[in-house]
Design a protein around this motif. Structure first.
Motif, mmCIF file in Angstrom:
data_model
loop_
_atom_site.group_PDB
_atom_site.id
_atom_site.type_symbol
_atom_site.label_atom_id
_atom_site.label_comp_id
_atom_site.label_asym_id
_atom_site.label_seq_id
_atom_site.Cartn_x
_atom_site.Cartn_y
_atom_site.Cartn_z
ATOM 1 N N LYS A 30 0.824 -1.214 0.000
ATOM 2 C CA LYS A 30 0.000 0.000 0.000
ATOM 3 C C LYS A 30 0.852 1.254 0.000
ATOM 4 C CE LYS A 30 -4.340 -1.605 2.005
ATOM 5 N NZ LYS A 30 -5.289 -1.477 3.141
ATOM 6 N N ARG A 31 1.936 1.227 0.770
ATOM 7 C CA ARG A 31 2.830 2.384 0.813
ATOM 8 C C ARG A 31 3.446 2.615 -0.565
ATOM 9 N NH1 ARG A 31 7.904 1.526 4.410
ATOM 10 N NH2 ARG A 31 6.348 1.393 6.061
ATOM 11 N N GLN A 34 0.781 3.923 -3.106
ATOM 12 C CA GLN A 34 0.455 5.341 -2.955
ATOM 13 C C GLN A 34 1.577 6.224 -3.496
ATOM 14 O OE1 GLN A 34 -2.457 6.745 -2.027
ATOM 15 N NE2 GLN A 34 -3.201 4.629 -2.049
ATOM 16 N N GLU A 154 -2.325 1.485 7.686
ATOM 17 C CA GLU A 154 -3.248 2.602 7.908
ATOM 18 C C GLU A 154 -4.119 2.380 9.141
ATOM 19 O OE1 GLU A 154 -5.363 3.247 4.280
ATOM 20 O OE2 GLU A 154 -3.562 3.577 3.098
ATOM 21 N N LYS A 156 -2.818 3.237 12.426
ATOM 22 C CA LYS A 156 -1.929 3.796 13.438
ATOM 23 C C LYS A 156 -2.696 4.028 14.733
ATOM 24 C CE LYS A 156 1.356 7.530 14.314
ATOM 25 N NZ LYS A 156 2.395 6.585 14.744
#
Length: 224
Positions: A30-31, A34, A154, A156
């Motif tokens: 995902k990081r 993005q 996502e 946190k």
């Protein structure tokens, strides 16, 4: 003598790959996804992962539109492949992929895998309980690493929640110390907690190294 025929050879456009995300190797998709979207947007190429190839019709061959799409697709596909590790490049470098189909395939495979890892990370964080025969500071770092995995997914956690979760996971012999921290006035940051744990653990280690008669004297001094 016949004049030589001049043939125009199209030159592939040069693309600046500056700022391309670090190569994706199978983790933290995902990081990477993005960051890749941001890079494609900055280069004006985001549509290559959104739009399929225009289809000609009997009345409109769309020759120019298809040529433009093909050129942009090759650039986008090349950029995505350049942002993959060598191992994944070898897997996905087939010419059968367009930029969009390559993007969709990576999303299908690695987003699904990460969703499973996310559930595992949540479960592991919730179930983690410190044990007596290991350093509390080391076990605290393991909990923080689990929280980092949640943050990457996502999810946190607020710092206050993380701090209180760590205190609740102390081994039984640390319960009184944990209660002292909970009743401490003012906000306890994660850094404050780590310092307090290090000091307490060092004190306990030194106490255990003392001769028995010195330990008794130390306990008496504390009670006084």
């Amino acid at each position: 003598m016949a004049e030589p025929i001049s043939v125009a050879i199209p030159i592939a456009p040069k693309v600046d790959l500056t700022g391309l995300p670090d190569k994706f190797s199978g983790q933290f998709f995902k990081r990477w996804q993005q960051r890749m979207k941001i890079w494609l947007t900055m280069k004006g190429l985001l549509t290559v992962i959104q739009v399929t190839r225009p289809e000609p019709t009997d009345t409109d061959p769309k020759t120019a539109e298809i040529a433009q799409w093909t050129e942009r697709d090759q650039i986008g596909r090349g950029a995505i492949l350049s942002a993959l590790s060598n191992t994944l490049f070898d897997v996905y470098c087939s010419d059968s992929y367009t930029a969009k189909s390559l993007w969709d395939e990576l999303d299908r495979k690695y987003n699904t895998e990460e969703q499973g890892l996310e559930k595992y990370s949540v479960s592991k964080f919730m179930r983690y309980q410190m044990v007596e025969d290991r350093s509390v500071a080391e076990q605290t770092h393991e909990i923080i690493n689990l929280e980092h995995a949640l943050a990457d997914a996502e999810m946190k956690l607020p710092e206050k929640f993380l701090v209180m979760s760590i205190v609740d996971k102390f081994p039984k012999s640390w319960e009184n110390f944990g209660m002292t921290l909970k009743h401490q006035k003012g906000r306890l940051s994660l850094d404050d907690l780590m310092i307090a744990i290090s000091i307490e653990e060092e004190h306990r280690n030194q106490t255990h190294k003392m001769p028995v008669e010195h330990q008794s004297r130390a306990n008496l001094i504390i009670r006084e």
